[in-house]
Write a protein that holds these residues in place. Structure first.
Motif, PDB file in Angstrom:
ATOM      1  N   PHE A   4      82.363  29.035  14.115  1.00 24.91           N
ATOM      2  CA  PHE A   4      82.869  29.830  12.991  1.00 24.91           C
ATOM      3  C   PHE A   4      82.047  31.078  12.673  1.00 24.91           C
ATOM      4  O   PHE A   4      82.430  31.842  11.801  1.00 24.91           O
ATOM      5  N   GLY A   5      80.922  31.252  13.340  1.00 24.77           N
ATOM      6  CA  GLY A   5      80.155  32.480  13.172  1.00 24.77           C
ATOM      7  C   GLY A   5      78.861  32.322  12.405  1.00 24.77           C
ATOM      8  O   GLY A   5      78.545  31.261  11.847  1.00 24.77           O
ATOM      9  N   GLN A   6      78.118  33.420  12.393  1.00 25.67           N
ATOM     10  CA  GLN A   6      76.776  33.448  11.804  1.00 25.67           C
ATOM     11  C   GLN A   6      76.749  33.148  10.311  1.00 25.67           C
ATOM     12  O   GLN A   6      75.713  32.759   9.788  1.00 25.67           O
ATOM     13  N   TRP A   7      77.858  33.314   9.627  1.00 28.34           N
ATOM     14  CA  TRP A   7      77.855  33.046   8.189  1.00 28.34           C
ATOM     15  C   TRP A   7      77.590  31.571   7.895  1.00 28.34           C
ATOM     16  O   TRP A   7      77.287  31.200   6.763  1.00 28.34           O
ATOM     17  N   MET A   8      77.667  30.717   8.923  1.00 32.14           N
ATOM     18  CA  MET A   8      77.359  29.295   8.760  1.00 32.14           C
ATOM     19  C   MET A   8      75.858  28.999   8.888  1.00 32.14           C
ATOM     20  O   MET A   8      75.422  27.882   8.618  1.00 32.14           O
ATOM     21  N   THR A   9      75.074  29.982   9.270  1.00 28.45           N
ATOM     22  CA  THR A   9      73.631  29.796   9.485  1.00 28.45           C
ATOM     23  C   THR A   9      72.909  29.161   8.290  1.00 28.45           C
ATOM     24  O   THR A   9      72.004  28.345   8.499  1.00 28.45           O
ATOM     25  N   PRO A  10      73.265  29.481   7.041  1.00 32.48           N
ATOM     26  CA  PRO A  10      72.571  28.825   5.922  1.00 32.48           C
ATOM     27  C   PRO A  10      72.653  27.293   5.940  1.00 32.48           C
ATOM     28  O   PRO A  10      71.871  26.625   5.259  1.00 32.48           O
ATOM     29  N   LEU A  11      73.552  26.728   6.718  1.00 30.13           N
ATOM     30  CA  LEU A  11      73.623  25.266   6.812  1.00 30.13           C
ATOM     31  C   LEU A  11      72.360  24.660   7.411  1.00 30.13           C
ATOM     32  O   LEU A  11      72.114  23.465   7.260  1.00 30.13           O
ATOM     33  N   PHE A  12      71.538  25.480   8.046  1.00 29.45           N
ATOM     34  CA  PHE A  12      70.281  24.962   8.576  1.00 29.45           C
ATOM     35  C   PHE A  12      69.323  24.543   7.462  1.00 29.45           C
ATOM     36  O   PHE A  12      68.363  23.810   7.706  1.00 29.45           O
ATOM     37  N   VAL A  13      69.597  24.969   6.227  1.00 34.82           N
ATOM     38  CA  VAL A  13      68.830  24.467   5.080  1.00 34.82           C
ATOM     39  C   VAL A  13      69.047  22.953   4.963  1.00 34.82           C
ATOM     40  O   VAL A  13      68.117  22.204   4.638  1.00 34.82           O
ATOM     41  N   VAL A  14      70.257  22.500   5.248  1.00 34.05           N
ATOM     42  CA  VAL A  14      70.550  21.064   5.224  1.00 34.05           C
ATOM     43  C   VAL A  14      69.712  20.344   6.285  1.00 34.05           C
ATOM     44  O   VAL A  14      69.176  19.268   6.032  1.00 34.05           O
ATOM     45  N   VAL A  15      69.567  20.949   7.452  1.00 30.01           N
ATOM     46  CA  VAL A  15      68.750  20.348   8.515  1.00 30.01           C
ATOM     47  C   VAL A  15      67.308  20.188   8.028  1.00 30.01           C
ATOM     48  O   VAL A  15      66.698  19.128   8.209  1.00 30.01           O
ATOM     49  N   ALA A  16      66.781  21.220   7.390  1.00 25.58           N
ATOM     50  CA  ALA A  16      65.412  21.150   6.862  1.00 25.58           C
ATOM     51  C   ALA A  16      65.289  20.067   5.790  1.00 25.58           C
ATOM     52  O   ALA A  16      64.303  19.314   5.764  1.00 25.58           O
ATOM     53  N   LEU A  17      66.290  19.972   4.908  1.00 28.61           N
ATOM     54  CA  LEU A  17      66.274  18.930   3.873  1.00 28.61           C
ATOM     55  C   LEU A  17      66.325  17.527   4.484  1.00 28.61           C
ATOM     56  O   LEU A  17      65.613  16.623   4.032  1.00 28.61           O
ATOM     57  N   VAL A  18      67.169  17.362   5.490  1.00 28.23           N
ATOM     58  CA  VAL A  18      67.269  16.062   6.165  1.00 28.23           C
ATOM     59  C   VAL A  18      65.932  15.718   6.816  1.00 28.23           C
ATOM     60  O   VAL A  18      65.436  14.591   6.689  1.00 28.23           O
ATOM     61  N   ALA A  19      65.338  16.679   7.498  1.00 24.74           N
ATOM     62  CA  ALA A  19      64.041  16.441   8.152  1.00 24.74           C
ATOM     63  C   ALA A  19      62.983  16.048   7.115  1.00 24.74           C
ATOM     64  O   ALA A  19      62.249  15.072   7.299  1.00 24.74           O
ATOM     65  N   TRP A  20      62.934  16.792   6.013  1.00 22.69           N
ATOM     66  CA  TRP A  20      61.990  16.470   4.950  1.00 22.69           C
ATOM     67  C   TRP A  20      62.233  15.054   4.423  1.00 22.69           C
ATOM     68  O   TRP A  20      61.295  14.276   4.227  1.00 22.69           O
ATOM     69  N   SER A  21      63.499  14.718   4.194  1.00 25.43           N
ATOM     70  CA  SER A  21      63.801  13.402   3.609  1.00 25.43           C
ATOM     71  C   SER A  21      63.369  12.268   4.527  1.00 25.43           C
ATOM     72  O   SER A  21      62.853  11.253   4.062  1.00 25.43           O
ATOM     73  N   ARG A  22      63.568  12.435   5.830  1.00 25.97           N
ATOM     74  CA  ARG A  22      63.196  11.380   6.771  1.00 25.97           C
ATOM     75  C   ARG A  22      61.677  11.174   6.794  1.00 25.97           C
ATOM     76  O   ARG A  22      61.201  10.045   6.870  1.00 25.97           O
ATOM     77  N   VAL A  23      60.932  12.275   6.705  1.00 22.37           N
ATOM     78  CA  VAL A  23      59.464  12.174   6.657  1.00 22.37           C
ATOM     79  C   VAL A  23      59.028  11.614   5.315  1.00 22.37           C
ATOM     80  O   VAL A  23      58.184  10.715   5.249  1.00 22.37           O
ATOM     81  N   ARG A  24      59.596  12.099   4.227  1.00 23.88           N
ATOM     82  CA  ARG A  24      59.221  11.648   2.879  1.00 23.88           C
ATOM     83  C   ARG A  24      59.450  10.158   2.710  1.00 23.88           C
ATOM     84  O   ARG A  24      58.658   9.463   2.072  1.00 23.88           O
ATOM     85  N   LEU A  25      60.521   9.640   3.300  1.00 26.07           N
ATOM     86  CA  LEU A  25      60.820   8.211   3.187  1.00 26.07           C
ATOM     87  C   LEU A  25      59.971   7.359   4.133  1.00 26.07           C
ATOM     88  O   LEU A  25      60.011   6.133   4.067  1.00 26.07           O
TER      89      LEU A  25
END
Length: 185
Positions: free
Chosen positions: A137-158
């Protein structure tokens, strides 16, 4: 406070919420619904493709893993493979089939690596999903990588994964998604 008397802070509760909200089965369901609706000829067809695909890629794998634990992950992957067969036999839109192949490939790689070292499936699926959305769908979807960072943080935090395990999982998802999606779509 938990049953064993350990105090759980707001950041731990938030991490648990992020982990559950963006679990691989949840992301798989969201991805297939989005791709089914966006690539079908009509809303009715999109809904039917979404229901069929979510059954094979999210509902059945989630039920198998919940019933039997991580050891049953290959059965969940087999369900995804069966779903790909059904999509191909029924003439599903290629972008929908492609996203399912991305999810299956990511699951197979994570499962294979996890035989020797514990890679984060949550991070891998989140990254593969975000990367696939950017490709489709294009570069405008790039901000979704914030979700990847949040998921990564959550897995480490837990305490479920180390930073290396989530980073490697995210890299795997980003590396796998482009060639698989482009080849199939």
């Amino acid at each position: 406070m938990t049953a064993d008397g350990v105090t759980v802070g707001a950041d731990h509760r938030f991490a648990r919420t992020v982990t559950e909200a963006f679990a691989p089965a949840v992301l798989a369901a969201a991805m297939v619904v989005g791709f089914a609706l966006s690539s079908a000829d009509s809303l009715r067809a999109g809904v039917l493709w979404a229901l069929l695909t979510a059954l094979f890629t999210a509902a059945v794998p989630y039920a198998i893993v919940r019933a039997g634990g991580r050891g049953f992950l290959p059965l969940g992957l087999a369900s995804c493979l069966a779903g790909i067969g059904a999509l191909a036999a029924l003439g599903a839109p290629r972008p929908l089939t492609a996203v399912v192949v991305v999810l299956l490939t990511t699951g197979v790689v994570v499962t294979a690596v996890n035989r020797a070292w514990r890679l984060s499936a949550h991070a891998a699926v989140a990254a593969a999903s975000a990367e696939t959305l950017v490709i489709a769908f294009g570069q405008w979807m790039t901000p979704l990588f914030v979700v990847v960072a949040l998921v990564a943080w959550s897995r480490v935090r837990l305490g479920d994964h180390s930073p290396a395990q989530v980073v490697t999982g995210a890299i795997a998802g980003v590396v796998l998604a482009p060639p698989v999606y482009v080849l199939v779509a």
